[in-house]
Design an enzyme around this catalytic site. Sequence first.
Site, PDB file in Angstrom:
ATOM      1  N   SER A  63       0.834  -1.209   0.000  1.00  0.00           N
ATOM      2  CA  SER A  63       0.000   0.000   0.000  1.00  0.00           C
ATOM      3  C   SER A  63       0.859   1.246   0.000  1.00  0.00           C
ATOM      4  O   SER A  63       2.092   1.196   0.079  1.00  0.00           O
ATOM      5  CB  SER A  63      -0.916   0.008   1.233  1.00  0.00           C
ATOM      6  OG  SER A  63      -0.166   0.281   2.405  1.00  0.00           O
TER       7      SER A  63
ATOM      8  N   SER B 178       0.805   3.687   2.314  1.00  0.00           N
ATOM      9  CA  SER B 178       0.790   4.352   3.619  1.00  0.00           C
ATOM     10  C   SER B 178       2.159   4.842   4.088  1.00  0.00           C
ATOM     11  O   SER B 178       2.236   5.709   4.954  1.00  0.00           O
ATOM     12  CB  SER B 178       0.199   3.415   4.681  1.00  0.00           C
ATOM     13  OG  SER B 178       1.081   2.346   4.957  1.00  0.00           O
TER      14      SER B 178
ATOM     15  N   LYS C 214       4.891   0.720   9.983  1.00  0.00           N
ATOM     16  CA  LYS C 214       4.711   2.146  10.266  1.00  0.00           C
ATOM     17  C   LYS C 214       5.986   2.688  10.902  1.00  0.00           C
ATOM     18  O   LYS C 214       6.932   1.960  11.167  1.00  0.00           O
ATOM     19  CB  LYS C 214       3.528   2.377  11.221  1.00  0.00           C
ATOM     20  CG  LYS C 214       2.197   1.784  10.766  1.00  0.00           C
ATOM     21  CD  LYS C 214       1.624   2.460   9.539  1.00  0.00           C
ATOM     22  CE  LYS C 214       0.318   1.802   9.099  1.00  0.00           C
ATOM     23  NZ  LYS C 214      -0.166   2.342   7.809  1.00  0.00           N
TER      24      LYS C 214
ATOM     25  N   SER D 295      -2.955   6.858   5.685  1.00  0.00           N
ATOM     26  CA  SER D 295      -2.429   5.820   6.561  1.00  0.00           C
ATOM     27  C   SER D 295      -3.402   5.487   7.686  1.00  0.00           C
ATOM     28  O   SER D 295      -3.856   6.365   8.415  1.00  0.00           O
ATOM     29  CB  SER D 295      -1.084   6.268   7.169  1.00  0.00           C
ATOM     30  OG  SER D 295      -0.597   5.317   8.077  1.00  0.00           O
TER      31      SER D 295
END
Length: 272
Positions: free
Chosen positions: A74, A76, A137, A228
């Site tokens: 993705s 994010s 993250k 995100s």
Amino acid sequence: MVWFEIILVALTLITGVIWLLDKLFLAKRRATADGLLDERAEPVVVDYARAFFPVLALVLMLRSFVAEPFRIPSSSMMPTLLIGDFILVNKFAYGLRLPITNRKVIEIGEPGRGDVVVFRYPGKGPGDPNTGADYIKRVIGLPGDTIEYAGTTLSINGQVMQYAPKGEFKGNGRNAEMNGATRLLEKMPGHEHEVLELPDQFVDPRGESRWTVPPGHYLVMGDNRDRSDDGRFWGYLPEERLRGKAFLVWLNCSGWFCTDSFEPSRIGNDIP
């Protein structure tokens, strides 16, 4: 992925047990009168177990305690990580953990502010289908920190982060979805990295913009702050869900044998 770990552990145990049983008991029954082994009488399953066990055991040890590969699906973490990036994760940076259970057995280190971490998603609550999936993250808040996020401005323990413009983001293929976004250098205490910002668009974390991180937890966010799903929405990341620290991009491509796209400039990039 947990299912892959389960399969790898199971295959390693099965082949190891077969090899050990043959070594200790079964091989003796195949001995000829002069004490030599009759290789022709060796069962095929034993032959395969002896051949595959060392390979499976080595792969299991490397993935569990040294480095594990992951793929970014993705946007994010743009612009740091792009869709299609294949990354390596340091599995011992935050302590050695057992496969499948993720239980820490040896203490080594703790996440630092700005680290890009892979973890098992804690979920938004009962019934969240993504609970346990691997997420990636950046660590923003350490235990005891007070974090504020107002509009697009981040504050840590009352200190407002400084931002320097780095130009406009330009990506290819699936990464083109963020074209036109502004690249900003976010200057955190002891760490700098780029984030993306969409003009006049920002994520509203459901009215909450101030968090105090409890002991044994971290607050994590994606670098693409407006795209995100991170700790601003589902809360703090428990330490026991950490899997490792991302440190290297070793490939970026999509499609079988990279037929859809291939970005050679991504090979060997460090992850800031």
